[in-house]
Scaffold this active site. Sequence first.
Site, short mmCIF file in Angstrom:
data_model
loop_
_atom_site.label_atom_id
_atom_site.label_comp_id
_atom_site.label_asym_id
_atom_site.label_seq_id
_atom_site.Cartn_x
_atom_site.Cartn_y
_atom_site.Cartn_z
N ASP A 65 0.89 -1.17 0.00
CA ASP A 65 0.00 0.00 0.00
C ASP A 65 0.92 1.22 0.00
O ASP A 65 1.61 1.47 1.00
CB ASP A 65 -0.89 -0.03 1.25
CG ASP A 65 -1.85 1.15 1.29
OD1 ASP A 65 -1.62 2.13 0.55
OD2 ASP A 65 -2.82 1.10 2.06
N SER A 144 -1.45 13.97 -14.05
CA SER A 144 -2.74 14.02 -14.75
C SER A 144 -2.89 15.43 -15.31
O SER A 144 -2.33 16.38 -14.73
CB SER A 144 -3.89 13.75 -13.77
OG SER A 144 -5.14 14.02 -14.38
N TYR A 157 -8.82 14.91 -5.90
CA TYR A 157 -7.94 14.42 -6.96
C TYR A 157 -7.08 15.56 -7.49
O TYR A 157 -5.85 15.45 -7.56
CB TYR A 157 -8.81 13.84 -8.09
CG TYR A 157 -8.02 13.16 -9.18
CD1 TYR A 157 -7.33 11.98 -8.95
CD2 TYR A 157 -7.98 13.70 -10.47
CE1 TYR A 157 -6.63 11.34 -9.95
CE2 TYR A 157 -7.28 13.07 -11.49
CZ TYR A 157 -6.60 11.90 -11.22
OH TYR A 157 -5.89 11.28 -12.23
N SER A 160 -4.45 16.52 -4.97
CA SER A 160 -3.33 15.57 -4.84
C SER A 160 -2.41 15.65 -6.07
O SER A 160 -1.20 15.51 -5.98
CB SER A 160 -3.85 14.14 -4.66
OG SER A 160 -4.50 13.68 -5.83
N LYS A 161 -3.01 15.90 -7.24
CA LYS A 161 -2.20 15.92 -8.47
C LYS A 161 -1.44 17.26 -8.60
O LYS A 161 -0.32 17.29 -9.10
CB LYS A 161 -3.09 15.67 -9.69
CG LYS A 161 -3.71 14.25 -9.69
CD LYS A 161 -2.65 13.18 -9.88
CE LYS A 161 -3.23 11.79 -9.98
NZ LYS A 161 -2.21 10.76 -10.24
#
Length: 284
Positions: A65, A144, A157, A160-161
């Site tokens: 993980d 991304s 998202y 975090s990106k």
Amino acid sequence: MTHWDDSENVAVITGASSGIGRELALQAAERGASLVLVSRSAARLAEVADACRQRGGQAIAVPTDVGNPQQCQQMIKQAVKTFGGIDYLINNAGFTMFARFSELPSPELIERMTRVNYLGSVYCTYYALPYLRQRQGRVVAVISGAGRMRGPFSTGYGGSKHAMRGFFESLRVELKPDRVSVTTVYPGFIDTGIYDRIEGADGHPVPGMKEIVPAFAMMSVERCCRKIWTAARKRKRQSVPGLTCRLGIWGDFMFPGLTEFFCQRMLPKEPPRSQRPQALDTSA
Ligand SMILES: NC(=O)c1ccc[n+]([C@@H]2O[C@H](COP(=O)([O-])OP(=O)(O)OC[C@H]3O[C@@H](n4cnc5c(N)ncnc54)[C@H](OP(=O)(O)O)[C@@H]3O)[C@@H](O)[C@H]2O)c1
């Protein structure tokens, strides 16, 4: 096309059990690379490892993980013990969301996304760095288009990106004297299973997400991965697989108001749900 001989190269690939990570592993195996395959699912990793061996590579599966720093440290130790060093670290593991921030039952999804998408790549890079330095290796961060643009229902998202982008763009400059390259990758829409796994506010997959993406904008995973490997081998600063994504990034930079307008027009007014989250009882 230039052909690289990867038979002496060791690549650690996170998120290797499916999608982009799996295809990156298969393409490297065809060139004879030694692969350390990382994700949580032991069974799916074992299948990918078998497929890599059949294509001529060596491979070990290391269930990990990436949101757990101790597990990342152990995984890197095992990689070095098995293959003697690391030439490539591909930080690819991640998951995504489609939910209105105000409807999340708690900030837990945002914390988990930050831990896996952002901190997971920080942990793996931290523990791999001494070995990458020894071989003047290459770090790849699969970020991304969402790490360069903005869009609704994707706060965790996007956050975090964007954090990945800031971290790896800084790290590139810092590692220049060590001759360790950092390639940041900003894919657009890539045809993987990720669209069936996008998490809603209730933590369950949101149905019908793939249909939101126009077919012309979707790139095959094989093509995307060929572009990623080429950029990594050439030590490119960055790669943006997909013309639509390149146009989106340019448009967002030049005309931020216009991108917001298109986002509002093209995306549904409300995020689709697998199950409407329970409203918080504020009457007490
Ligand atoms: N597909 C796209 O359109 C697209 C576009 C832009 C960026 N990206 C980025 O590309 C990366 C790969 O996406 P994909 O489309 O290939 O998605 P995918 O098919 O869902 O693969 C995600 C991979 O991440 C692994 N993973 C998830 N949580 C993990 C954890 N806590 N620890 C270790 N591994 C974990 C999954 O394996 P387990 O479940 O076995 O752990 C799986 O192997 C992601 O970072 C994604 O954000 C994708």
